[in-house]
Write an enzyme that holds these catalytic residues in place. Structure first.
Site, PDB file in Angstrom:
ATOM      1  N   TRP A 122      16.847  36.286  22.443  1.00 44.40           N
ATOM      2  CA  TRP A 122      15.694  36.546  21.576  1.00 44.40           C
ATOM      3  C   TRP A 122      14.597  37.259  22.362  1.00 44.40           C
ATOM      4  CZ3 TRP A 122      14.998  34.455  16.406  1.00 44.40           C
ATOM      5  CH2 TRP A 122      16.127  33.767  15.929  1.00 44.40           C
ATOM      6  N   ASP A 152      18.290   7.017   6.231  1.00 49.34           N
ATOM      7  CA  ASP A 152      18.425   5.695   5.611  1.00 49.34           C
ATOM      8  C   ASP A 152      17.782   5.671   4.245  1.00 49.34           C
ATOM      9  OD1 ASP A 152      15.910   6.023   6.787  1.00 49.34           O
ATOM     10  OD2 ASP A 152      15.617   3.885   7.081  1.00 49.34           O
ATOM     11  N   GLU A 206       9.761   6.159   7.102  1.00 51.08           N
ATOM     12  CA  GLU A 206      10.936   5.990   7.946  1.00 51.08           C
ATOM     13  C   GLU A 206      11.811   7.249   7.819  1.00 51.08           C
ATOM     14  OE1 GLU A 206      12.523   2.090   7.875  1.00 51.08           O
ATOM     15  OE2 GLU A 206      13.847   2.499   9.554  1.00 51.08           O
ATOM     16  N   ASP A 221      24.065   3.337   9.190  1.00 53.18           N
ATOM     17  CA  ASP A 221      24.148   3.668   7.770  1.00 53.18           C
ATOM     18  C   ASP A 221      25.097   4.847   7.562  1.00 53.18           C
ATOM     19  OD1 ASP A 221      21.706   2.443   8.625  1.00 53.18           O
ATOM     20  OD2 ASP A 221      20.801   2.801   6.679  1.00 53.18           O
ATOM     21  N   TRP A 276      26.163   0.769  15.113  1.00 54.27           N
ATOM     22  CA  TRP A 276      25.243   1.894  14.924  1.00 54.27           C
ATOM     23  C   TRP A 276      25.671   3.014  15.882  1.00 54.27           C
ATOM     24  CZ3 TRP A 276      24.370  -2.173  12.169  1.00 54.27           C
ATOM     25  CH2 TRP A 276      23.510  -2.111  11.086  1.00 54.27           C
ATOM     26  N   GLU A 293      18.509  -0.895  -1.066  1.00 52.26           N
ATOM     27  CA  GLU A 293      18.675  -1.290   0.332  1.00 52.26           C
ATOM     28  C   GLU A 293      19.202  -2.714   0.457  1.00 52.26           C
ATOM     29  OE1 GLU A 293      15.034  -1.080   2.559  1.00 52.26           O
ATOM     30  OE2 GLU A 293      16.113  -1.165   4.470  1.00 52.26           O
ATOM     31  N   HIS A 347      18.929   3.733  -0.779  1.00 54.87           N
ATOM     32  CA  HIS A 347      19.500   3.498   0.543  1.00 54.87           C
ATOM     33  C   HIS A 347      21.011   3.511   0.353  1.00 54.87           C
ATOM     34  CE1 HIS A 347      16.904   2.146   3.854  1.00 54.87           C
ATOM     35  NE2 HIS A 347      17.977   1.617   4.426  1.00 54.87           N
TER      36      HIS A 347
END
Ligand code: BGC
Length: 927
Positions: free
Chosen positions: A136, A492, A498, A505, A562, A770, A791
């Protein structure tokens, strides 16, 4: 599976066979690829029974963008005739590609009779072909921003407008805009908004990598004076992100948004010139007084900058426009965005309007959605209209906003006056079903407001429907959960402070996501984000991009179920879409993750890690004890190591495969020593514990039957209700079916009382909640600190609806549905169910219906694939009861006997491509 070869004796000619849906790197005619060896995919459109490809030929030539055909005298690569049935992700194997070049590719296929099809043509275009920012710089591009003091505290600053004018001697032959931002950008040329993308360039780990987009702007430019500009906003880069209690909750990567753009112009005479962001640009601020992902935006239409991106009236525009800053920012990898960006994809009308309090006009869109609204209004100059958003209403009909926590989610529009004005927010998004308008003396009509749904523009691939209206609503809720949370990153939730890429998830929902939409490129991008933020020890983060690292410096990563997304998501994508490159790319990071777990385990047992079976319903009796975190961690350690054995074999890393295999055996032994009693009881004695050990095959064979009994007991003492959280819930359907208790899985699915999937549906949910009790008739709203109504995690049951209720399932050995299973499990409480899936080879469908004593099942198997078909036979019945297209199945030219190498040893039928009506006399009972 093994099949006796089935040849087509009676071809039913329907249209002529042709190549269809040509893709390069899984995208249709991608503009701006940076893969040096792109892969080609296509489908064979051929409705004949047994249709398949026997050979293909790909020819590639560089061509001018204006031509639609390939000049075969200029061939860059000719694969020649390749005797192969491969039609998915066939790699380019010619000489090195050039940057900024359009290539046309011709494809010819030979069908199963040896006849060639007509030639089909598609194209792809390269961009910089390097992630090095130097490319660039070499064309003069520098990061530029509005020159102003960095905002301090929680002050939200006006959105910069940046622009430059330039003259062209002739109208360009072709022009491309390569553009990105630290922050968000909206590009403009000569008064015209470029593209439809929103929230571009999307969200990556800005310390490592930023994606750029490419636009074809040939027709936006002209001979003479031109202007290019962009509006910038903080977005994820500099805006609010993370809850306010955290030590840092905004400006995680920088304080001032910056733009990087390069306009490549091929002049009429073929010469190339670049116009790039540099010190010659000028900047100012305009009507957007601020725009923030959580807090919304304020737009003062009186401060609009008329014709700011036009080259006319140049003189007037210099006032208030100051030279830009050219900050020296740390060089970063820049890669072309090879996944569909976030775009407005649907519009929802208002269904109802109320006035629950004086002059608070409330509009109901009927669907919890994510995006923005369009407001069309006529009001006096200076009228200040406030829009607030909520997923739910309180009992008095006013908005319920407590669950948004510190996200203000308010848009303010100050009218210009003098006619109808249209306002649509740009650099923020909300999760909402209800919109409240205040600031007006009388209520605007419902038609004044429209919901504009935003999400990553993933192609829709799957559909599921059945005879049970509440399950159909559940499927709709799952789909909307995916739509609302797949905004460049799988988040989520879309509404509170959040909206993060929570890894747990994402991994539990990935298989369902892969049925509803083509998420192959979406996850390829996000698994890069995950690997980018793996820490130096080898632990994957809890969220990707890892903003938690900035919110809580020194925070520990690597939490069970997770962090395991780092292995599971590439694996799931490989299984559904057959992309080995996602495995290759992630392999080093995945291996490091296994190494990290090995190093940080005690005797191969994982430590107590953070989240356990997250949000499992309340434990109210000691005998319902929750699942121990270390058991979850160790089970996942075994699982991801077992996946690594398979992945290493696929990538032909046999030494690694043997090492992972030996490690896996040791982890399983450690698991049994630590958590399993001699009578197969598990520590925790919970549904989730047994589900994990059964799903990941951790019990010795002789203990399995006892373990299954314990699992059933766990359901009995809960009156046949689930007691699972994020970890256990996705396993319910698949495990119960695998162990032969599909009846119990149906009971759980059809439960309407808490906790169950249909409980929220009965209570009016239009998205996944959720918590199992996000709202209950007796207690009202659940725990306010964390209560999202959008959720997707519990939507993981979607995979089971497709693969077990409708019966379209991956074959355990073959990825991408090249060979797949059709195996519905029928329950007497449903009279029909059907699903379709646009697989990498074409449309698969399975639709069954029970009527009286008979069972009718229509299936579709795309060309170039075959299916292992397991009809739902009544107890005691054999395949002799099965007819296909009105004749005994074994006489059908598309059918042959097959032996099932899977866990289910029932006799099966192999069907080649085609459409079939399968019938059987059931005596009213099927299994
Ligand atoms: C998120 C979850 C996430 C969890 C991890 C929550 O705040 O909303 O979905 O997985 O934290 O503990």
């Amino acid at each position: 599976m093994s099949t006796r070869s089935a040849t087509t004796r009676r071809p039913n000619r329907v249209g002529s066979p042709r190549p269809a849906d040509l893709r390069c790197e899984l995208l249709v005619n991608p503009l701006g690829l940076d893969e040096t060896a792109p892969r080609f995919s296509w489908k064979l459109s051929d409705a004949r029974t047994g249709a398949r490809q026997t050979a293909y030929q790909i020819q590639i030539a560089a061509a001018s963008a204006n031509s639609t055909t390939t000049d075969t005298s200029q061939l860059l690569w000719d694969s020649g005739r390749v005797e192969s049935a491969d039609s998915h992700l066939v790699p380019y194997a010619g000489p090195a590609l050039s940057a900024h070049t359009r290539y046309h590719w011709n494809l010819r296929i030979w069908d199963h009779t040896g006849e060639p099809t007509a030639i089909a043509t598609a194209w792809f275009e390269t961009a910089f072909l390097t992630t090095d920012e130097t490319a660039w710089r070499n064309v003069g591009a520098r990061w530029i921003s509005l020159d102003r003091p960095a905002p301090t505290g929680d002050e939200l600053a006006p959105c910069p407008h940046l622009r430059k004018t330039f003259a062209l001697a002739t109208a360009p032959r072709e022009a491309r805009l390569y553009i990105t931002a630290r922050g968000l950008y909206e590009p403009w040329i000569n008064g015209q908004r470029i593209g439809r993308d929103v929230l571009a360039p999307g969200w990556t780990s800005y310390n490592n990598r930023i994606e750029y987009l490419t636009y074809d702007v040939t027709t936006a430019l002209r001979a003479g004076d031109n202007a290019i500009g962009a509006i910038l906003a903080d977005g994820w880069y500099a805006g609010n992100l993370g809850w306010t209690q955290a030590p840092r909750h905004r400006q995680h990567w920088g304080t001032e948004p910056a733009l990087l753009a390069a306009l490549r112009i091929v002049n009429a005479d073929g010469t190339v010139q670049w116009i790039a962001t540099d010190a010659t640009w000028r900047a100012t601020t305009g009507p957007l007084l601020f725009s923030d992902l959580y807090h919304g935006e304020t737009y003062d239409a009186r401060r609009e900058l008329p014709r700011w991106s036009e080259a006319t009236r140049l003189g007037n525009l210099t006032r208030g426009w100051t030279p830009v800053a050219t900050p020296e920012l740390k060089p970063i990898q820049l890669n072309s965005k090879n996944t569909p960006p976030v775009r407005p994809v649907e519009e929802l009308p208002v269904l109802a309007r109320t006035e629950p309090a004086p002059k608070r006009y409330t509009y109901d869109l009927g669907q919890n959605m994510v995006g923005v609204v369009r407001l069309r209004i006529r009001a006096p100059r200076g009228t200040k209209i406030t829009l607030r958003y909520a997923e739910m209403l309180q009992a008095d009909g006013t908005l319920y906003t407590e669950n948004l926590r510190s996200a203000r989610a308010i848009d303010t529009y100050i009218c210009r006056g003098g006619g109808v004005e249209t306002y649509e927010s740009r650099f923020t998004f909300h999760g909402f079903r209800y919109v409240e308008i205040t600031g007006l003396k009388s209520p605007p009509p419902p038609s004044a407001l429209t919901g504009i749904v935003w999400h990553s523009d993933m192609p829709r691939t799957g559909d599921f429907t059945c005879s049970h209206p509440l399950i159909n609503q559940l499927q709709s809720n799952i789909r909307w959960g995916q739509r609302g949370n797949f905004l460049d990153v799988p988040t989520d939730c879309p509404q509170r402070d959040e909206r993060l890429g929570w890894t747990g998830d994402a991994q539990v929902f990935a298989p369902t996501a892969a049925f509803n939409y083509d998420v192959s490129t979406f996850f390829r991008k996000w698994t890069r984000d995950l690997a980018d933020d793996q820490d130096a020890q080898g632990a994957y983060p809890d969220v990707a991009p890892d903003v938690l690292a900035s919110m809580y410096p020194g925070r520990k990563n690597g939490n069970a179920a997770w962090a395991d997304a780092g292995v599971i998501c590439p694996w799931v994508m490989y299984r559904h879409f057959g992309d080995t490159r996602i495995l290759e790319e992630n392999y080093p990071a995945m291996s490091r993750w296994i190494g990290y777990q090995e190093k940080t385990s005690g005797g191969l047992l994982r430590p107590d890690t953070a989240y356990g079976d997250w949000l499992a319903p309340d434990v109210t009796q000691p005998s319902w004890a929750a699942t121990p975190c270390d058991l979850i961690g160790t089970a996942y350690f075994a699982h991801t190591t077992a996946l690594m054995v398979r992945i290493a074999r696929i990538l032909k890393k046999d030494t690694d495969a043997r090492r992972f295999d030996a490690l896996h055996a040791k982890i399983v032994r450690a698991f049994n020593r630590a958590y399993v009693t001699a009578d197969a009881r598990l520590a925790g004695d919970s549904q989730t514990a047994y589900l994990l050990a059964l799903a990941f095959d951790l019990f010795p064979e002789k203990l399995r039957p006892l373990a299954i009994k314990h699992l059933r007991r766990c359901f009995d003492r809960r009156a046949q209700h689930l007691s699972t959280g994020f970890v256990g819930t996705p396993l319910l359907g698949p495990v119960l079916t695998a162990i032969g208790h599909t009846d119990l899985a149906y009971n759980l699915l059809l439960n309407e009382t808490y906790p169950s999937w249909l409980f929220p549906v009965k209570n009016g949910a239009t998205t996944m909640w959720e918590r199992w009790n996000s709202w209950t008739p007796d207690k009202g709203f659940g725990e306010v600190g964390m209560n999202s109504f959008n959720h997707y995690a519990y939507g993981a049951i979607g995979e089971w609806l497709y693969s077990v209720v409708a019966g379209i399932a991956l074959d355990p050995e073959h990825p991408a549905y090249r060979v797949f299973r059709l195996q519905p499990h029928v329950d007497n409480r449903l009279t029909h169910a059907s699903a379709t899936l646009e697989s990498p080879y074409g449309r698969i469908s399975s639709a069954w219906r029970r009527t009286g004593r008979s069972f009718r099942w229509d299936v579709e198997i795309p060309a170039n694939t075959c299916a292992l078909v397991l009809p739902p036979l009544p107890p005691g019945a054999t395949l002799d009861a099965v007819q296909i297209d009105g004749q005994p199945w074994s006489k059908h030219p598309g059918a042959s006997a097959a032996s099932d190498t899977g866990t289910d040893a029932r006799p099966a039928i192999a069907l080649v491509a085609g459409r079939y009506r399968i019938t059987l006399e059931t005596g009213g009972r099927v299994s």
